[in-house]
Design a protein around this motif. Structure first.
Motif, PDB file in Angstrom:
ATOM      1  N   ALA A  58       0.809  -1.224   0.000  1.00  0.00           N
ATOM      2  CA  ALA A  58       0.000   0.000   0.000  1.00  0.00           C
ATOM      3  C   ALA A  58       0.838   1.268   0.000  1.00  0.00           C
ATOM      4  CB  ALA A  58      -0.924   0.002   1.219  1.00  0.00           C
ATOM      5  N   LEU A  59       2.139   1.157   0.215  1.00  0.00           N
ATOM      6  CA  LEU A  59       2.979   2.338   0.417  1.00  0.00           C
ATOM      7  C   LEU A  59       3.030   3.267  -0.785  1.00  0.00           C
ATOM      8  CD1 LEU A  59       4.870   3.946   2.227  1.00  0.00           C
ATOM      9  CD2 LEU A  59       6.738   2.489   1.459  1.00  0.00           C
ATOM     10  N   SER A  60       3.167   2.740  -1.970  1.00  0.00           N
ATOM     11  CA  SER A  60       3.274   3.577  -3.166  1.00  0.00           C
ATOM     12  C   SER A  60       2.045   4.476  -3.319  1.00  0.00           C
ATOM     13  CB  SER A  60       3.445   2.700  -4.405  1.00  0.00           C
ATOM     14  OG  SER A  60       3.428   3.497  -5.572  1.00  0.00           O
ATOM     15  N   GLN A  61       0.870   3.877  -3.231  1.00  0.00           N
ATOM     16  CA  GLN A  61      -0.366   4.656  -3.382  1.00  0.00           C
ATOM     17  C   GLN A  61      -0.542   5.657  -2.243  1.00  0.00           C
ATOM     18  OE1 GLN A  61      -2.509   4.654  -5.995  1.00  0.00           O
ATOM     19  NE2 GLN A  61      -3.516   6.347  -4.981  1.00  0.00           N
ATOM     20  N   GLN A  62      -0.262   5.234  -1.007  1.00  0.00           N
ATOM     21  CA  GLN A  62      -0.411   6.128   0.142  1.00  0.00           C
ATOM     22  C   GLN A  62       0.528   7.327   0.045  1.00  0.00           C
ATOM     23  OE1 GLN A  62       0.325   3.471   3.428  1.00  0.00           O
ATOM     24  NE2 GLN A  62      -1.822   2.830   3.562  1.00  0.00           N
ATOM     25  N   PHE A  63       1.795   7.068  -0.293  1.00  0.00           N
ATOM     26  CA  PHE A  63       2.771   8.144  -0.388  1.00  0.00           C
ATOM     27  C   PHE A  63       2.413   9.099  -1.520  1.00  0.00           C
ATOM     28  CE2 PHE A  63       6.614  10.274  -1.718  1.00  0.00           C
ATOM     29  CZ  PHE A  63       7.171  10.659  -0.513  1.00  0.00           C
ATOM     30  N   PRO A  84       3.420  20.953 -17.194  1.00  0.00           N
ATOM     31  CA  PRO A  84       3.361  21.626 -15.890  1.00  0.00           C
ATOM     32  C   PRO A  84       4.541  22.579 -15.688  1.00  0.00           C
ATOM     33  CG  PRO A  84       4.275  19.461 -15.626  1.00  0.00           C
ATOM     34  CD  PRO A  84       3.867  19.577 -17.084  1.00  0.00           C
ATOM     35  N   ASP A  85       4.329  23.585 -14.853  1.00  0.00           N
ATOM     36  CA  ASP A  85       5.433  24.464 -14.449  1.00  0.00           C
ATOM     37  C   ASP A  85       6.388  23.709 -13.527  1.00  0.00           C
ATOM     38  OD1 ASP A  85       4.243  26.552 -15.864  1.00  0.00           O
ATOM     39  OD2 ASP A  85       3.175  27.307 -14.107  1.00  0.00           O
ATOM     40  N   ILE A  86       5.812  22.795 -12.726  1.00  0.00           N
ATOM     41  CA  ILE A  86       6.598  22.019 -11.765  1.00  0.00           C
ATOM     42  C   ILE A  86       6.290  20.538 -11.969  1.00  0.00           C
ATOM     43  CG2 ILE A  86       6.827  21.434  -9.321  1.00  0.00           C
ATOM     44  CD1 ILE A  86       6.336  24.334  -8.674  1.00  0.00           C
ATOM     45  N   LEU A  87       7.338  19.733 -11.996  1.00  0.00           N
ATOM     46  CA  LEU A  87       7.194  18.285 -12.071  1.00  0.00           C
ATOM     47  C   LEU A  87       7.867  17.682 -10.843  1.00  0.00           C
ATOM     48  CD1 LEU A  87       6.525  15.616 -13.569  1.00  0.00           C
ATOM     49  CD2 LEU A  87       8.801  15.807 -14.623  1.00  0.00           C
ATOM     50  N   ILE A  88       7.130  16.833 -10.136  1.00  0.00           N
ATOM     51  CA  ILE A  88       7.676  16.125  -8.975  1.00  0.00           C
ATOM     52  C   ILE A  88       7.440  14.640  -9.219  1.00  0.00           C
ATOM     53  CG2 ILE A  88       7.568  15.769  -6.481  1.00  0.00           C
ATOM     54  CD1 ILE A  88       6.329  18.617  -6.301  1.00  0.00           C
ATOM     55  N   GLU A  89       8.532  13.877  -9.184  1.00  0.00           N
ATOM     56  CA  GLU A  89       8.430  12.438  -9.376  1.00  0.00           C
ATOM     57  C   GLU A  89       9.569  11.768  -8.637  1.00  0.00           C
ATOM     58  OE1 GLU A  89       8.574  11.791 -13.573  1.00  0.00           O
ATOM     59  OE2 GLU A  89      10.529  12.720 -13.797  1.00  0.00           O
ATOM     60  N   GLY A  90       9.502  10.464  -8.540  1.00  0.00           N
ATOM     61  CA  GLY A  90      10.560   9.741  -7.854  1.00  0.00           C
ATOM     62  C   GLY A  90      10.176   8.313  -7.607  1.00  0.00           C
ATOM     63  N   GLU A  91      10.853   7.717  -6.623  1.00  0.00           N
ATOM     64  CA  GLU A  91      10.598   6.325  -6.296  1.00  0.00           C
ATOM     65  C   GLU A  91      10.943   6.070  -4.839  1.00  0.00           C
ATOM     66  OE1 GLU A  91      13.313   3.438  -8.018  1.00  0.00           O
ATOM     67  OE2 GLU A  91      14.853   4.985  -8.232  1.00  0.00           O
ATOM     68  N   ILE A  92      10.277   5.072  -4.276  1.00  0.00           N
ATOM     69  CA  ILE A  92      10.592   4.607  -2.928  1.00  0.00           C
ATOM     70  C   ILE A  92      11.695   3.570  -3.096  1.00  0.00           C
ATOM     71  CG2 ILE A  92       9.703   3.434  -0.883  1.00  0.00           C
ATOM     72  CD1 ILE A  92       6.884   4.590  -1.886  1.00  0.00           C
ATOM     73  N   THR A  93      12.862   3.841  -2.521  1.00  0.00           N
ATOM     74  CA  THR A  93      14.015   2.967  -2.747  1.00  0.00           C
ATOM     75  C   THR A  93      14.326   2.058  -1.568  1.00  0.00           C
ATOM     76  OG1 THR A  93      15.523   4.691  -1.982  1.00  0.00           O
ATOM     77  CG2 THR A  93      15.082   4.569  -4.366  1.00  0.00           C
ATOM     78  N   ASP A  94      13.793   2.378  -0.377  1.00  0.00           N
ATOM     79  CA  ASP A  94      14.059   1.517   0.768  1.00  0.00           C
ATOM     80  C   ASP A  94      12.866   1.534   1.706  1.00  0.00           C
ATOM     81  OD1 ASP A  94      15.582  -0.238   2.411  1.00  0.00           O
ATOM     82  OD2 ASP A  94      16.112   1.443   3.702  1.00  0.00           O
ATOM     83  N   VAL A 126      13.224   7.746   0.022  1.00  0.00           N
ATOM     84  CA  VAL A 126      12.567   8.145  -1.221  1.00  0.00           C
ATOM     85  C   VAL A 126      13.518   9.018  -2.030  1.00  0.00           C
ATOM     86  CG1 VAL A 126      10.592   9.381  -2.204  1.00  0.00           C
ATOM     87  CG2 VAL A 126      10.317   8.133  -0.068  1.00  0.00           C
ATOM     88  N   LYS A 127      13.694   8.677  -3.312  1.00  0.00           N
ATOM     89  CA  LYS A 127      14.449   9.529  -4.242  1.00  0.00           C
ATOM     90  C   LYS A 127      13.448  10.442  -4.942  1.00  0.00           C
ATOM     91  CE  LYS A 127      17.578   7.784  -6.933  1.00  0.00           C
ATOM     92  NZ  LYS A 127      18.328   6.885  -7.847  1.00  0.00           N
TER      93      LYS A 127
END
Length: 183
Positions: A58-63, A84-94, A126-127
């Motif tokens: 559930a972590l990916s969706q919750q975060f 978009p003016d701002i892009l925010i993205e990443g991944e949960i790495t640990d 999180v990166k």
């Protein structure tokens, strides 16, 4: 006598008008929200996939939902999927749970020895890739991590939801402050 009452009302109206004009000028000079995002109007926040070795399903969706809500509720930015003016993205790495001992939770037993409370520690990392198209020099790639300790005699399934929320809220606060506050 009527003249004095009208005169006082006129003075109060002028004073009130000047006060609103002063507030308008101050508001244009200083943002009361403290946000450094002044020219940016739109934001796109992509889902953060969970690529950690230990996966909380559930972590990916919750975060992802929590970080989207933070930016859309606490800024004037509007969500978009195009240009978009701002892009925010990443991944949960640990996402890890490790045993640890906290010395501040020690007790002295009757024979004079010290008993340490065994604890576990939940760590989430999180990166984040932040891209600001209006102010490219503000863009960055950073790694954020936080943790929460809990008694080892409590099963993870009993406290996981609250601990995950605590840790993700702290990480989102750090990300939000780095992007919005720019202190």
């Amino acid at each position: 006598m009527n003249f004095n009452i009208k005169n006082i009302s006129l003075k109060q109206s002028l004073l009130t008008g000047m006060l609103f004009a002063l507030l308008g000028v101050l508001n244009s000079c200083y943002s009361f929200t403290g946000s450094s995002l002044t020219d940016e109007k739109t934001v796109q926040i992509n889902e953060f996939p969970n690529n950690a070795p230990l996966v909380n399903p559930a972590l990916s969706q919750q975060f992802s939902t929590a970080i989207q809500n933070r930016f859309l509720q606490r800024t004037t930015l509007k969500g978009t999927k195009e240009n978009p003016d701002i892009l925010i993205e990443g991944e949960i790495t640990d996402y890890s749970i490790t045993p640890t001992t906290i010395s501040s939770n020690t007790q002295t037993n009757p024979s004079g020895g010290v008993i340490q409370q065994a604890q576990n520690k939940l760590t989430i990392t999180v990166k984040v890739h932040y891209e600001n198209k209006i102010h490219p020099d503000a863009s960055f790639d950073r790694t954020y991590s936080d943790e929460a300790a809990f008694n080892s005699d409590v099963s993870l399934s009993q406290i996981e939801d609250q601990q995950v929320k605590l840790v993700t809220d702290r990480i989102i606060n750090k990300i939000f402050n780095d992007i919005v506050a720019n202190w």
